[in-house]
Design a protein around this motif. Structure first.
Motif: not given
Length: 351
Positions: A9, A29, A44, A47, A113, A115, A117, A274
């Motif tokens: 992340i 974030q 994040t 999920r 990914s 952090s 989104h 998204w």
């Protein structure tokens, strides 16, 4: 949950476009922007949790933010919080994490990914990630997630995909023709009209050997600095040597450094709700509204007001009257009031 699957992340950004709520001291974030009771970082982590163990979860962040990460993600081992001494974009960040993971597990498959989104359909997202992890475990390919565009967005990069060239191993994954930087509006309109273009979500999946080999070839100076630390990782000297490596690294994104040059780049086009929540408009579009189209948080009274996003901190009573399409954000010693369509002025403010 495969033991070889790892998550990286990236949590070092300052979220400047969401000022004054997001600040360099406590960026977006780490904030609960959606009213869920959890920060974007925590969402994040959650999920990915059915797919990847906390022990295989890594967070790359600023040295200053490491205590916040540890507080918000107590299940992640403190040693898995990788501290950047200064911002150097995503290529050094990914190189550090990749070589660190390779030193522990040469067979690792990695998801990278951001952090901060938003993913609305988490179940669909998890299926895409699980499929992509299996795909890279069985090949030397890099997979990037492409989001089906819903509007001519100028704030995102785009991936041009050859939809006639799906993979034999998975008909949902296609070869990438090209990456395109953030376009002007007219170019974005042509992208949206063409079914071969997708938003670049900045989410990548690869085997650790694949990414380190790509870094060796296309970003050798960056790769060498972190590969040379293989015997240092996990020792007391790690942070000091990593700091030296960062200072010497070029500031460059993984897209520029590797993806735009490498072969065997594939895209998994997907649609699971998204957004990168990179602007107040994006936050407005992804939060609940009252019957007048207002997105309100805090002790707010809105009179004859519509289509606004208003955020206040605890303890402040805010009354607004007669506004349409405005952004009103109050935090501590800062107050921002501007038209939502003019939020770009935030970049010009001396903070």
């Amino acid at each position: 949950m495969a033991a070889d699957n790892h998550l990286v992340i990236m949590a070092g950004g300052v979220g400047s476009r969401l000022w004054p709520l997001s600040s360099p001291q406590f960026p977006k974030q780490f904030l609960d922007l959606l009213g869920s009771g959890k920060s974007l970082l925590q969402l994040t982590f959650d999920r990915f949790s059915p797919l990847i163990e906390p022990a295989n979860t890594w967070v790359v962040t600023s040295e200053a933010y490491a205590p916040i990460v540890h507080e918000q993600l107590p299940l992640v081992p403190e040693g898995n919080i990788l501290r950047e001494p200064l911002a150097r974009n995503t290529a050094p960040c990914i190189a550090y994490a990749s070589w660190k993971i390779k030193s522990l597990n040469p067979k690792a498959n990695i998801v990278v990914s951001p952090s901060d989104h938003l993913i609305l359909d988490v179940e669909a997202f998890q299926k895409v990630i699980a499929t992509s992890l299996k795909f890279v475990d069985e090949s030397d390919s890099i997979v990037t997630l492409g989001m089906k565009p819903t509007r001519p967005e100028t704030g995102y990069g785009y991936i041009q995909v050859d939809l006639s060239a799906s993979c034999l191993r998975n008909k949902n994954i296609f070869r990438v023709d090209a990456f395109h930087e953030k376009p002007d509006l007219e170019t974005a309109k042509t992208y949206v009209a063409d079914s071969n273009y997708f938003w670049n979500a900045g989410i990548f999946v690869w085997n650790v050997s694949t990414i380190v080999n790509a870094l060796r070839i296309y970003a050798p100076e960056i790769s060498q600095r972190f590969e040379s630390l293989l015997s240092i990782y996990g020792t007391q000297a790690e942070q000091q040597e990593v700091n030296k490596a960062y200072v010497a690294c070029e500031s460059i994104s993984i897209d520029y450094a590797v993806l735009e040059k490498a072969d065997e780049i594939f895209c998994y086009p997907a649609s699971f709700g998204w957004s990168d929540l990179g602007s107040w408009r994006a936050l407005y579009d992804n939060t609940e509204h009252d019957r007048f189209g207002n997105s309100l948080r805090g002790d707010v009274t809105a009179i004859d007001t519509q289509n606004c996003i208003i955020r206040t901190t605890e303890g402040k009573k805010v009354v607004v009257q007669g506004l349409d399409g405005y952004l009103v954000v109050e935090k501590e010693n800062a107050l921002l009031i501007c038209k939502l369509t003019d939020e770009g002025i935030i970049k010009t403010i001396d903070r």
